[in-house]
Design an enzyme around this catalytic site. Sequence first.
Site, short mmCIF file in Angstrom:
data_model
loop_
_atom_site.label_atom_id
_atom_site.label_comp_id
_atom_site.label_asym_id
_atom_site.label_seq_id
_atom_site.Cartn_x
_atom_site.Cartn_y
_atom_site.Cartn_z
N THR A 389 0.93 -1.14 0.00
CA THR A 389 0.00 0.00 0.00
C THR A 389 0.96 1.18 0.00
O THR A 389 2.15 1.00 0.28
CB THR A 389 -0.90 0.02 1.27
OG1 THR A 389 -1.79 -1.10 1.23
CG2 THR A 389 -1.70 1.30 1.42
N THR A 407 -3.82 1.61 -2.77
CA THR A 407 -3.19 0.30 -2.67
C THR A 407 -3.60 -0.64 -3.79
O THR A 407 -4.66 -0.47 -4.41
CB THR A 407 -3.57 -0.35 -1.31
OG1 THR A 407 -2.85 -1.55 -1.13
CG2 THR A 407 -5.05 -0.66 -1.21
#
Length: 579
Positions: A389, A407
């Site tokens: 992420t 992400t």
Amino acid sequence: MPFKQRILFLLLLSLILVPFRDQAPVYSQQRDTSDLGVASTTGVVVSASDLASDVGASILHKGGNAVDAAVATAFALAVTWPSAGNIGGGGFMVVRRPNGEAITIDYRETAPGKATPTMYLNAQGHIERGLTAAGYLAPGVPGTVRGLEMAHKKFGKLPWKDVVLPAVKLAEEGFIVSETMARGLNGQLAGEMGKFPASVAAYGKPGGGKWAAGDKIVLTDLGKTLRAIAVDGPDAFYKGWIADRIAEDMAANGGLISKADLAAYQAKLRTPVKGRYHDYEITAMPPPSSGGVALIEMLNILENFDLKKHDRFAPETLHLMIEAMRRAYLDRARFLGDPDFTDVPIAKLLSKDYAKTLAASINPAKASSSVELGKDIVTIAQVRESDETTHFSVIDKTGMAVTNTYTLEGGYGSRVVVKGAGFLLNNEMGDFNKKPGETNERGDIGTAPNLIAPGKRMLSSMTPAIVTRNGKPVLITGSPGGRTIINTVLCIILNVTEFGMTGRQAVDAARMHHQWLPDSTTIEEGAALEPALLRLKEMGHTIRQQGRQGDGNSIIVDEKTKVAYGVNDKRNGSSKASK
Ligand code: GLY
């Protein structure tokens, strides 16, 4: 010294040292006052990738505001930070205007129309983890392009094309591969990513061999896709030829995402969740992220204690933090999911009265039992979420602030590059509860609020957050790290608001994580915390030092001088604060 005297001396010395036995030595970098970060009164962008931060800063120089810079940074990260920067994933943005108005943009992925609650269970009823780890069944319908479009439409000053084109240029003309990226790509190509021909075509080194730091990489198909988004607009992605490529690839490989799913995808404006910690206000992401709710719940619990009484790394402080984490993550498992599909008792979870009852249940000298606390939902007496992420923070010269976490879920997401379109798809479906009814000590959660349903958003832990005092921004922060994200943000916020650290100290300081189940705590390596850990073990905690936690690229604003300090997270050698 004669023997008897030596014994007496050692005895005296140990008596003198006993009172210090429980005091955790301070994490070494915590006292570094020489580095305050990149100071600016005209705006600063802090991201995981130096190239992307530079793109964001260049947009500020062109007269763009914080949202223009954020959108440009996000598109640039999709090129220069392929492990998590994306157009094939999703995320959350919090925007705060200088007048104090704050909104959030939810561009989380959704489950495809053909998804079912048990789609990841095998014939024996076990979760087939491989199906959400990689491949064509792993992706949710991507939200990033619609989310960035919404942010730009609502707040942007510069033309859309101007904020997308820097990413096009990076992809088409190429850029220099960093050590981190070379290592990441080589590992992926030798592993999961190597199984998908379109991914090898996009990210393999031309002519074969391994990538090395200093090589140049050109991403031709990604450049073509980004150019279409820049010139023809986001509908090219959701309704045009890019949607065709996604749907064709899915149909050819057993995936579920259809053209109808893409055409129906919508980003959503949501009201932020707000909390107060002493005289600081917290503005953060509401569900479908669990981040804001859990963060504020933890701060509310901790407000009931005099944390300053002990050192930041004293066992007493760490114990209270762990107990707050345990309780907030239990509520996360019990209650949180997509608010369009499930009733989330947000007001209760954010209330100070509720936090008081939770605080009262904490024994200051003894660890609670996670299983005991959550026995109503634990069905069986370990799964780690991916820590990929990426997070970036932006402030402009007017004080407009953007905090954005987005992400692909795992590093390089599903590892599937869309054939002919050159971008990676997420594996976000793994963030749903995959086995209805099973919540176990490994960390699997099977509660109803986050079960899979068509069109539903999977629960996230992403916690982009803005801290203000007296109506002015103090801290803009967030982090990657799966379920650890919320705790990373908690640590950074407490370091600043409670323990008076500078931005650099707050970002550098060792981070800790407990997520209710498994009932164990991790704290970063590198901090000399043995005496504190020993004491925590005596209190009943299972705790160990391991690895690094998060990549908290943050901005801290000096309340007196109004100077903003961009603080990149040095855990990631490619991160940068650019002004
Ligand atoms: N995939 C990480 C998160 O959404 O929390």
